[in-house]
Design a protein around this motif. Structure first.
Motif, PDB file in Angstrom:
ATOM      1  N   GLU A 149      98.134 -32.963  92.770  1.00  0.00           N
ATOM      2  CA  GLU A 149      97.964 -31.638  93.005  1.00  0.00           C
ATOM      3  C   GLU A 149      99.027 -30.637  91.819  1.00  0.00           C
ATOM      4  OE1 GLU A 149      98.743 -33.850  94.885  1.00  0.00           O
ATOM      5  OE2 GLU A 149     100.474 -33.569  95.972  1.00  0.00           O
ATOM      6  N   ALA A 150      99.910 -31.318  91.289  1.00  0.00           N
ATOM      7  CA  ALA A 150     100.758 -30.618  90.446  1.00  0.00           C
ATOM      8  C   ALA A 150     100.030 -30.517  89.063  1.00  0.00           C
ATOM      9  CB  ALA A 150     101.978 -31.538  90.022  1.00  0.00           C
ATOM     10  N   ILE A 151      98.986 -31.291  88.830  1.00  0.00           N
ATOM     11  CA  ILE A 151      98.347 -31.104  87.439  1.00  0.00           C
ATOM     12  C   ILE A 151      97.023 -30.209  87.928  1.00  0.00           C
ATOM     13  CG2 ILE A 151      97.133 -32.217  85.555  1.00  0.00           C
ATOM     14  CD1 ILE A 151      98.720 -34.592  86.561  1.00  0.00           C
ATOM     15  N   ASP A 192      95.445 -22.805  77.574  1.00  0.00           N
ATOM     16  CA  ASP A 192      96.147 -22.655  78.922  1.00  0.00           C
ATOM     17  C   ASP A 192      95.110 -22.440  79.997  1.00  0.00           C
ATOM     18  OD1 ASP A 192      98.037 -22.322  80.820  1.00  0.00           O
ATOM     19  OD2 ASP A 192      99.110 -20.742  80.055  1.00  0.00           O
ATOM     20  N   ASN A 193      95.004 -23.195  80.994  1.00  0.00           N
ATOM     21  CA  ASN A 193      94.153 -22.914  82.097  1.00  0.00           C
ATOM     22  C   ASN A 193      94.789 -22.979  83.358  1.00  0.00           C
ATOM     23  OD1 ASN A 193      92.017 -24.690  84.204  1.00  0.00           O
ATOM     24  ND2 ASN A 193      91.411 -22.808  83.275  1.00  0.00           N
ATOM     25  N   THR A 194      96.178 -22.390  83.155  1.00  0.00           N
ATOM     26  CA  THR A 194      96.763 -22.077  84.612  1.00  0.00           C
ATOM     27  C   THR A 194      96.684 -20.938  85.208  1.00  0.00           C
ATOM     28  OG1 THR A 194      98.793 -21.259  83.136  1.00  0.00           O
ATOM     29  CG2 THR A 194      98.936 -23.616  83.779  1.00  0.00           C
ATOM     30  N   LYS A 195      96.165 -20.010  84.610  1.00  0.00           N
ATOM     31  CA  LYS A 195      95.842 -18.772  85.170  1.00  0.00           C
ATOM     32  C   LYS A 195      94.494 -18.125  84.774  1.00  0.00           C
ATOM     33  CE  LYS A 195     100.778 -17.503  85.480  1.00  0.00           C
ATOM     34  NZ  LYS A 195     101.621 -17.651  84.251  1.00  0.00           N
ATOM     35  N   GLY A 196      94.274 -16.920  85.064  1.00  0.00           N
ATOM     36  CA  GLY A 196      93.113 -16.353  84.629  1.00  0.00           C
ATOM     37  C   GLY A 196      91.671 -17.019  85.020  1.00  0.00           C
ATOM     38  N   ALA A 197      90.542 -17.180  84.335  1.00  0.00           N
ATOM     39  CA  ALA A 197      89.333 -17.886  84.893  1.00  0.00           C
ATOM     40  C   ALA A 197      89.601 -19.185  84.826  1.00  0.00           C
ATOM     41  CB  ALA A 197      88.344 -17.482  83.898  1.00  0.00           C
ATOM     42  N   PRO A 198      88.879 -19.830  86.056  1.00  0.00           N
ATOM     43  CA  PRO A 198      89.185 -21.383  86.032  1.00  0.00           C
ATOM     44  C   PRO A 198      88.325 -22.164  84.997  1.00  0.00           C
ATOM     45  CG  PRO A 198      88.042 -20.525  87.864  1.00  0.00           C
ATOM     46  CD  PRO A 198      88.330 -19.223  87.072  1.00  0.00           C
ATOM     47  N   GLY A 199      87.438 -21.569  84.453  1.00  0.00           N
ATOM     48  CA  GLY A 199      86.385 -22.278  83.531  1.00  0.00           C
ATOM     49  C   GLY A 199      85.232 -22.821  84.305  1.00  0.00           C
ATOM     50  N   GLU A 200      84.308 -23.612  83.709  1.00  0.00           N
ATOM     51  CA  GLU A 200      83.140 -23.906  84.463  1.00  0.00           C
ATOM     52  C   GLU A 200      83.523 -24.937  85.719  1.00  0.00           C
ATOM     53  OE1 GLU A 200      80.203 -25.614  81.758  1.00  0.00           O
ATOM     54  OE2 GLU A 200      80.597 -24.081  80.224  1.00  0.00           O
ATOM     55  N   SER A 201      84.521 -25.615  85.651  1.00  0.00           N
ATOM     56  CA  SER A 201      84.581 -26.535  86.605  1.00  0.00           C
ATOM     57  C   SER A 201      85.278 -26.082  87.921  1.00  0.00           C
ATOM     58  CB  SER A 201      85.877 -27.292  86.249  1.00  0.00           C
ATOM     59  OG  SER A 201      87.098 -26.900  85.904  1.00  0.00           O
ATOM     60  N   GLY A 202      85.936 -24.779  87.917  1.00  0.00           N
ATOM     61  CA  GLY A 202      86.513 -23.948  89.024  1.00  0.00           C
ATOM     62  C   GLY A 202      87.618 -24.473  89.262  1.00  0.00           C
ATOM     63  N   LEU A 203      88.173 -25.162  88.397  1.00  0.00           N
ATOM     64  CA  LEU A 203      89.847 -25.920  88.645  1.00  0.00           C
ATOM     65  C   LEU A 203      90.448 -25.388  87.698  1.00  0.00           C
ATOM     66  CD1 LEU A 203      88.805 -29.586  89.021  1.00  0.00           C
ATOM     67  CD2 LEU A 203      89.739 -28.197  90.747  1.00  0.00           C
ATOM     68  N   TYR A 204      91.871 -25.094  88.225  1.00  0.00           N
ATOM     69  CA  TYR A 204      92.979 -24.710  87.254  1.00  0.00           C
ATOM     70  C   TYR A 204      93.788 -25.968  86.916  1.00  0.00           C
ATOM     71  CZ  TYR A 204      92.074 -19.914  88.527  1.00  0.00           C
ATOM     72  OH  TYR A 204      91.406 -18.760  88.782  1.00  0.00           O
ATOM     73  N   ASN A 205      94.511 -26.017  85.622  1.00  0.00           N
ATOM     74  CA  ASN A 205      95.109 -27.284  85.557  1.00  0.00           C
ATOM     75  C   ASN A 205      96.251 -26.847  84.514  1.00  0.00           C
ATOM     76  OD1 ASN A 205      94.480 -28.397  82.614  1.00  0.00           O
ATOM     77  ND2 ASN A 205      92.644 -27.574  83.355  1.00  0.00           N
ATOM     78  N   PRO A 220      95.059 -20.185  91.003  1.00  0.00           N
ATOM     79  CA  PRO A 220      96.069 -20.149  89.820  1.00  0.00           C
ATOM     80  C   PRO A 220      97.371 -20.822  89.905  1.00  0.00           C
ATOM     81  CG  PRO A 220      94.967 -18.223  90.220  1.00  0.00           C
ATOM     82  CD  PRO A 220      94.735 -18.944  91.437  1.00  0.00           C
ATOM     83  N   LEU A 221      97.673 -21.577  88.905  1.00  0.00           N
ATOM     84  CA  LEU A 221      98.973 -22.211  89.083  1.00  0.00           C
ATOM     85  C   LEU A 221     100.115 -21.544  88.562  1.00  0.00           C
ATOM     86  CD1 LEU A 221      97.532 -25.638  87.656  1.00  0.00           C
ATOM     87  CD2 LEU A 221      98.846 -25.524  89.827  1.00  0.00           C
ATOM     88  N   GLY A 222     101.379 -21.556  89.131  1.00  0.00           N
ATOM     89  CA  GLY A 222     102.748 -20.874  88.509  1.00  0.00           C
ATOM     90  C   GLY A 222     103.262 -21.656  87.657  1.00  0.00           C
ATOM     91  N   PRO A 223     104.589 -21.203  87.310  1.00  0.00           N
ATOM     92  CA  PRO A 223     105.211 -22.385  86.284  1.00  0.00           C
ATOM     93  C   PRO A 223     105.699 -23.435  87.226  1.00  0.00           C
ATOM     94  CG  PRO A 223     105.996 -19.989  86.049  1.00  0.00           C
ATOM     95  CD  PRO A 223     105.012 -20.019  87.027  1.00  0.00           C
ATOM     96  N   LEU A 224     105.763 -24.552  86.486  1.00  0.00           N
ATOM     97  CA  LEU A 224     105.942 -25.707  87.244  1.00  0.00           C
ATOM     98  C   LEU A 224     107.500 -25.562  87.599  1.00  0.00           C
ATOM     99  CD1 LEU A 224     104.664 -28.376  88.271  1.00  0.00           C
ATOM    100  CD2 LEU A 224     105.579 -29.335  85.973  1.00  0.00           C
ATOM    101  N   SER A 225     108.406 -25.093  86.768  1.00  0.00           N
ATOM    102  CA  SER A 225     109.783 -25.033  86.987  1.00  0.00           C
ATOM    103  C   SER A 225     109.812 -24.250  88.226  1.00  0.00           C
ATOM    104  CB  SER A 225     110.591 -24.104  85.900  1.00  0.00           C
ATOM    105  OG  SER A 225     110.044 -23.009  85.720  1.00  0.00           O
ATOM    106  N   ALA A 226     109.028 -23.216  88.312  1.00  0.00           N
ATOM    107  CA  ALA A 226     109.383 -22.156  89.667  1.00  0.00           C
ATOM    108  C   ALA A 226     108.949 -23.035  90.929  1.00  0.00           C
ATOM    109  CB  ALA A 226     108.508 -21.056  89.530  1.00  0.00           C
ATOM    110  N   GLN A 227     108.100 -23.746  90.909  1.00  0.00           N
ATOM    111  CA  GLN A 227     107.505 -24.629  91.872  1.00  0.00           C
ATOM    112  C   GLN A 227     108.722 -25.641  92.312  1.00  0.00           C
ATOM    113  OE1 GLN A 227     103.346 -25.400  91.495  1.00  0.00           O
ATOM    114  NE2 GLN A 227     103.665 -26.920  92.841  1.00  0.00           N
TER     115      GLN A 227
END
Lengths: 181, 99
Positions: B70-72, B3-16, B77-84
């Motif tokens: 932008e939804a992906i 799960d890369n929606t929150k926390g550290a974004p990984g080496e890419s610097g992107l959340y997904n 950090p990304l919140g839950p899609l349902s909340a969005q």
């Protein structure tokens, strides 16, 4: 980047620890062989054995470690090899093997980076050798007669295996089945 | 699941949200990789945020999931899609499970 489609070799190369052992064994063979070749050149006794071992090293390199652009520790997709995969594992595995041999955008990027790093190392190696050559010419002109062949032997040995060595050594563990880690 | 929606974004610097979307639709990494013409290992790297995809691959994912890019992917950090989608912040619901 790590090829895992093979029933037997796949799970083995998926583990970085195993790959590092393979790298160790490979260089453990390459270094003495190169030393032997260099020794023969230095002693000016080229023999049939020397030619045979040099050819074996080249074939080993070309068909296992160093097909430029392919994955480390993955033999060339020879026809007989594909036929064997089709025979033992079925056509589905053959399609998987073909897909596994193709590099996608991330793998291409990774390969290019490994080559870039390897050639960066080689530049320093060549510069060091050039410095040594200049010094040896000044101190002992006879040395320059054998430093050329020695340099070429070592350069070929390193050039052929280094990018793949870097990839095999650094890529993390992968799950050979493609499911969750 | 990576799960890369929150926390550290990984080496890419992107959340997904790739892992979430994939799980939601019951798609395996191999299936997704086959559909996009990449190695399944690349899907794992994308999910962990260790690889920045090319525009082509990002749009391929967008097309596959039927969602805008932008939804992906996001730089934040990304919140839950349902909340969005419904405009509701789930943490304000007090865990009562209703809107």
């Amino acid at each position: 980047m790590i090829p895992t489609s093979r029933a037997m070799a796949g799970p083995f190369v998926a583990k970085r620890r195993n790959r590092r052992w393979m790298v160790g064994i490979y260089w453990g063979m390459m270094v003495p062989l190169t030393a032997f070749v260099v020794g023969r050149v230095f002693a000016r006794q080229p023999s049939e054995w020397f030619m045979l071992i040099a050819a074996a090293v080249m074939v080993l390199n070309l068909f296992t470690l160093s097909r430029l652009g392919t994955k480390p520790f993955f033999p060339a997709p020879m026809l007989i090899d594909r036929e064997m995969v089709a025979f033992w594992n079925g056509k589905e595995d053959l399609a998987r093997l073909d897909a596994d041999l193709r590099l996608d955008e991330r793998e291409t990027q990774l390969r290019d980076r490994a080559h870039f790093r390897a050639y960066g190392i080689l530049v320093w190696f060549a510069l060091g050798w050039f410095g040594m050559l200049c010094v040896s010419r000044m101190l002992e002109p006879a040395w320059s007669a054998w430093t050329g062949p020695v340099f070429l032997s070592v350069l070929i040995a390193v050039l052929l295996g280094l990018p793949q060595t870097l990839l095999a050594w650094n890529e993390p563990d992968v799950n050979p089945t493609g499911e969750e880690e | 699941m990576a799960d890369n929606t929150k926390g550290a974004p990984g080496e890419s610097g992107l959340y997904n949200r790739i892992a979430v979307l994939r799980a939601e639709r019951g798609v395996s990494r191999q299936d997704l990789a086959d559909a996009l013409g990449v190695n399944y290992q690349t899907i794992g790297f994308l999910e962990r945020g260790d690889y920045s995809p090319s525009l082509k691959l990002a749009f391929g994912l967008s097309e596959y999931f039927g969602l805008p890019v932008e939804a992906i992917f996001s730089t934040r950090p990304l919140g839950p899609l349902s909340a969005q989608v419904y405009g509701v912040r789930t943490e304000n619901l007090g865990g009562k499970g209703h809107a």
